[in-house]
Scaffold this active site. Structure first.
Site, PDB file in Angstrom:
ATOM      1  N   GLU A 257       6.060  41.973  44.090  1.00 41.01           N
ATOM      2  CA  GLU A 257       5.969  41.135  45.295  1.00 41.01           C
ATOM      3  C   GLU A 257       5.528  39.695  44.852  1.00 41.01           C
ATOM      4  OE1 GLU A 257       3.732  42.237  48.690  1.00 41.01           O
ATOM      5  OE2 GLU A 257       4.942  44.181  49.139  1.00 41.01           O
TER       6      GLU A 257
ATOM      7  N   GLN B 285      -1.291  45.789  61.670  1.00 46.20           N
ATOM      8  CA  GLN B 285      -0.936  46.610  60.625  1.00 46.20           C
ATOM      9  C   GLN B 285      -0.173  47.971  61.174  1.00 46.20           C
ATOM     10  OE1 GLN B 285      -0.642  44.989  57.708  1.00 46.20           O
ATOM     11  NE2 GLN B 285       0.512  46.672  56.985  1.00 46.20           N
TER      12      GLN B 285
ATOM     13  N   ASP C  19       0.905  35.645  52.012  1.00 48.62           N
ATOM     14  CA  ASP C  19       2.070  35.746  51.304  1.00 48.62           C
ATOM     15  C   ASP C  19       2.735  34.509  51.616  1.00 48.62           C
ATOM     16  OD1 ASP C  19       2.199  38.568  51.214  1.00 48.62           O
ATOM     17  OD2 ASP C  19       2.841  39.024  53.073  1.00 48.62           O
TER      18      ASP C  19
ATOM     19  N   ALA D 291       2.207  48.558  54.021  1.00 43.73           N
ATOM     20  CA  ALA D 291       1.186  49.200  53.829  1.00 43.73           C
ATOM     21  C   ALA D 291       0.658  50.150  55.040  1.00 43.73           C
ATOM     22  CB  ALA D 291      -0.181  48.255  53.341  1.00 43.73           C
TER      23      ALA D 291
ATOM     24  N   HIS E  24       2.833  37.846  47.182  1.00 42.53           N
ATOM     25  CA  HIS E  24       1.709  38.062  47.775  1.00 42.53           C
ATOM     26  C   HIS E  24       0.591  37.586  46.599  1.00 42.53           C
ATOM     27  CE1 HIS E  24      -0.850  41.270  49.708  1.00 42.53           C
ATOM     28  NE2 HIS E  24      -1.418  40.873  48.787  1.00 42.53           N
TER      29      HIS E  24
ATOM     30  N   HIS F 216      -4.018  42.407  53.553  1.00 45.20           N
ATOM     31  CA  HIS F 216      -3.898  41.401  54.471  1.00 45.20           C
ATOM     32  C   HIS F 216      -4.927  41.610  55.606  1.00 45.20           C
ATOM     33  CE1 HIS F 216      -0.310  39.118  53.346  1.00 45.20           C
ATOM     34  NE2 HIS F 216       0.190  40.546  52.788  1.00 45.20           N
TER      35      HIS F 216
HETATM   36 ZN   LIG Z   1       1.468  40.414  51.398  1.00 47.24          ZN
END
Ligand SMILES: [Zn+2]
Length: 343
Positions: A308, A224, A259, A245, A311, A252
């Site tokens: 989203e 990330q 996703d 993020a 997601h 995640h």
């Molecule tokens: Zn996601």
């Protein structure tokens, strides 16, 4: 003929009212008390006799109604969920009323969305109350905004509630559904989320013939960091903060988010997925398998993220159903209010 029947009924009723010294209850009711409690907490429930509707007429009738009814025997209580225990039972007569106060406790391991039915039998009557479990997210966060319940499937993770930077789920598994990326890390989810994803993808194919694809699941903290930094250098901080993020704040990292996409989307993640038959089916059915669309359309102010439709967040079937049917986001569920109705 009919008038005569009514007259007889009236005389009969008058006879009953004058010949009884007190109106007898016709049941029990749970009054006040809490019905939603946080794991590890207790709640007090009060049970009082319920009187027939028609007994609350004149003042004198109300006075006789409040004479303490003599309930025979001790109240018997039971819970249909071993994680919610009855701690104490106390009956009290504050003349002329009688009541029973019970204290129940929910075990620390309970998850939001779980419930228990508490049944009381007392004086020949019985009644029940439903206790629902809902975490108070404020109890699961430290001073620096890092959550303390990272392992819990009902954990609230968002821009204000980070996962610990060293958190790695203990039960990550390789998903058993079609995937698209060669970077293997993202093809992992926590065990219960992976099993639920398999069930959901199977149902999509069996019920509608849709072939769904898992694109991006677990992401470690360091991944990330890499993604976010790349996004910042390409698009700038504002864009990066909106569409990706900050490390620690991504669901995640929990191993509970995936996703998803499909061939119709050329396996990309775009908002138009929500308008495809696959995307619509996902929005309407994900809850059956314990998933929610975590960032729904029009809730950017609440979730902190743009729409989203791809997601999915695993939160368990009971909680997912409650959130789906309530038309809520996870933030709204925990805050106890529909925030969108005020904007
Ligand atoms: Zn996601």
């Amino acid at each position: 003929m009919r008038a005569k029947t009514i007259l007889l009924n009236l005389l009969f009723t008058a006879f009953i009212l004058t010949s009884c010294s007190a109106v007898t209850p016709d049941g029990l009711e749970f009054t006040g008390g809490q019905r939603i409690i946080s794991p590890g907490r207790t709640a007090e429930l009060i049970i009082v006799p319920h009187y027939p509707e028609d007994s609350s007429g004149t003042d004198s009738q109300r006075a006789t109604k409040t004479s303490a009814p003599s309930f025979s025997g001790e109240p018997q209580l039971s819970s249909d969920n071993p994680d919610i225990k009855i701690l104490s039972v106390k009956t009290e007569t504050i003349s002329p009323a009688i009541s029973c106060t019970i204290v129940v406790s929910a075990s620390e391991s309970m998850l939001s969305g779980e419930s228990a039915r508490i049944t009381i039998s007392w004086g020949g009557f019985s009644s029940e109350s439903l206790i629902k479990i809902k975490k108070q997210p404020s109890l699961y966060i430290d001073e620096s905004g890092v959550i303390t319940d990272a392992e819990a499937t009902d954990a609230l993770i968002n821009k204000n509630r980070e996962l610990p930077s060293d958190y790695i789920p203990s039960d990550l598994v390789r998903v058993k559904v079609p995937t698209i990326l060669i970077f293997e890390e993202v093809n992992h989810l926590r065990k219960p989320a992976s099993a639920a994803l398999s069930s959901m993808f199977r149902a999509a194919e069996e019920e509608e013939g849709f072939i769904l694809t898992a694109r991006s699941g677990y992401r470690s903290y360091s991944t990330q960091v890499m993604l976010f930094d790349a996004n910042v250098s390409t698009h700038g901080m504002e864009y990066a903060a909106k569409f990706s993020a900050k490390p620690g704040t991504s669901e995640h990292q929990s191993g509970l988010a995936m996703d998803i996409t499909a061939e119709i989307m050329n396996y990309q993640l775009e908002q138009s997925f929500g308008k495809t038959p696959e995307g619509r089916w996902t929005a309407q059915n994900a809850h059956r398998f314990g998933f929610i669309i975590r960032y729904p359309e029009g809730s950017e102010e609440i979730t902190g993220y743009a729409y989203e439709p791809w997601h999915l967040r695993y939160i368990g079937e009971k909680l997912a159903a409650e959130i789906y049917h309530g038309g809520l986001t996870l933030e709204e569920y925990y805050s106890g209010q529909n925030l969108r109705s005020h904007t």
